[in-house]
Design a protein around this motif. Structure first.
Motif, short mmCIF file in Angstrom:
data_model
loop_
_atom_site.label_atom_id
_atom_site.label_comp_id
_atom_site.label_asym_id
_atom_site.label_seq_id
_atom_site.Cartn_x
_atom_site.Cartn_y
_atom_site.Cartn_z
N UNK A 1 -51.08 40.07 -31.66
CA UNK A 1 -51.78 41.36 -31.63
C UNK A 1 -51.85 41.84 -33.07
N UNK A 2 -53.07 42.05 -33.57
CA UNK A 2 -53.27 42.48 -34.94
C UNK A 2 -53.73 43.94 -34.92
N UNK A 3 -52.85 44.82 -35.35
CA UNK A 3 -53.16 46.25 -35.36
C UNK A 3 -53.59 46.67 -36.75
N UNK A 4 -54.69 47.36 -36.83
CA UNK A 4 -55.20 47.81 -38.11
C UNK A 4 -54.53 49.11 -38.53
N UNK A 5 -54.23 49.98 -37.55
CA UNK A 5 -53.69 51.30 -37.89
C UNK A 5 -52.25 51.48 -37.40
N UNK B 1 -59.70 26.98 -22.29
CA UNK B 1 -60.75 25.97 -22.05
C UNK B 1 -61.11 25.22 -23.33
N UNK B 2 -60.92 25.86 -24.48
CA UNK B 2 -61.28 25.24 -25.76
C UNK B 2 -60.05 24.75 -26.53
N UNK B 3 -58.94 24.58 -25.82
CA UNK B 3 -57.72 24.03 -26.40
C UNK B 3 -57.19 24.85 -27.59
N UNK B 4 -57.32 26.16 -27.47
CA UNK B 4 -56.82 27.07 -28.50
C UNK B 4 -55.35 27.35 -28.20
N UNK B 5 -54.49 27.07 -29.19
CA UNK B 5 -53.04 27.26 -29.00
C UNK B 5 -52.56 28.61 -29.55
N UNK B 6 -53.26 29.11 -30.56
CA UNK B 6 -52.90 30.42 -31.13
C UNK B 6 -54.16 31.28 -31.18
N UNK B 7 -54.03 32.52 -30.71
CA UNK B 7 -55.16 33.43 -30.65
C UNK B 7 -54.71 34.82 -31.11
N UNK B 8 -55.56 35.47 -31.88
CA UNK B 8 -55.24 36.81 -32.39
C UNK B 8 -56.24 37.82 -31.83
N UNK B 9 -55.72 38.93 -31.33
CA UNK B 9 -56.54 40.00 -30.76
C UNK B 9 -56.49 41.26 -31.62
N UNK B 10 -57.64 41.92 -31.79
CA UNK B 10 -57.63 43.27 -32.36
C UNK B 10 -57.35 44.26 -31.21
N UNK B 11 -57.39 45.54 -31.48
CA UNK B 11 -57.20 46.55 -30.45
C UNK B 11 -58.58 46.88 -29.85
N UNK B 12 -58.97 46.12 -28.86
CA UNK B 12 -60.31 46.19 -28.28
C UNK B 12 -60.59 47.57 -27.67
N UNK B 13 -61.75 48.10 -28.00
CA UNK B 13 -62.29 49.36 -27.46
C UNK B 13 -61.62 50.63 -27.97
#
Length: 173
Positions: free
Chosen positions: A155-159, A109-121
């Motif tokens: 997907x950005x993994x910290x561990x 909806x906000x015209x985002x072409x690249x998005x990065x996720x952490x490991x939620x929860x």
């Protein structure tokens, strides 16, 4: 169809149109990735969060809201609230799926072409990492198959453990 990338590192350093924050319902910052994003992004993020809270009273589990990226390399931060894992019998899987899906919808909806996720929860909310990774990958793959705005999900993994789990899942494509 969009692409999926996997990296290990600090999500606050990722160059993307948006990064996702594993927030809490108050949106006022917290521990883990939430605290790191607020610290790195500066006070502008908290100011935007306060406006959202004044307007709608926080963010419910499974929902998502968007703010400025402040001083981050990302233009936006999409704050989503993942479920606290209890027994697995309280809709936790569906709520985690919703957290990823609503973040992706808000990105489109906000015209985002690249998005990065952490490991939620998977941190203090104790969602089993293998189940969380499977839900994240499937939700993203399904979304990318039917969407033409979001071009790349990182997907950005910290561990190491999460990184290995995602590596295995993404190799099965």
């Amino acid at each position: 169809m969009g692409t999926i990338e996997l990296v290990q590192g600090d999500i606050t350093k990722i160059k993307a149109d948006a990064i996702v924050n594993a927030a809490n319902t108050s949106l006022m910052g917290g521990g883990g990735v939430d605290g790191a994003i607020h610290r790195a992004g500066g006070p502008e993020i908290l100011e935007d969060c306060r406006k959202i809270v004044a307007r709608q009273g926080g963010c419910k589990t499974g929902q998502a809201v968007i703010t400025t990226g402040g001083k981050l390399p990302a233009k936006y931060v999409i704050h989503t609230v993942g479920p606290v894992y209890n027994s697995g019998k309280r809709g936790e899987d569906e709520l985690l799926h919703s957290a990823y899906l609503n973040s992706l919808k808000l990105a489109a909806e906000n015209d985002v072409h690249t998005i990065a996720f952490p490991n939620i929860s998977t941190g203090i909310y104790h969602f089993p990492k293998d189940k969380a990774a499977a839900i994240a990958v499937k939700t993203v793959q399904d979304f990318l198959a039917h969407n033409d705005v979001v071009e790349k999900v990182i997907f950005v993994c910290f561990d190491d453990e999460n990184f290995s789990l995602y590596q295995e899942l993404l190799a099965q494509k």
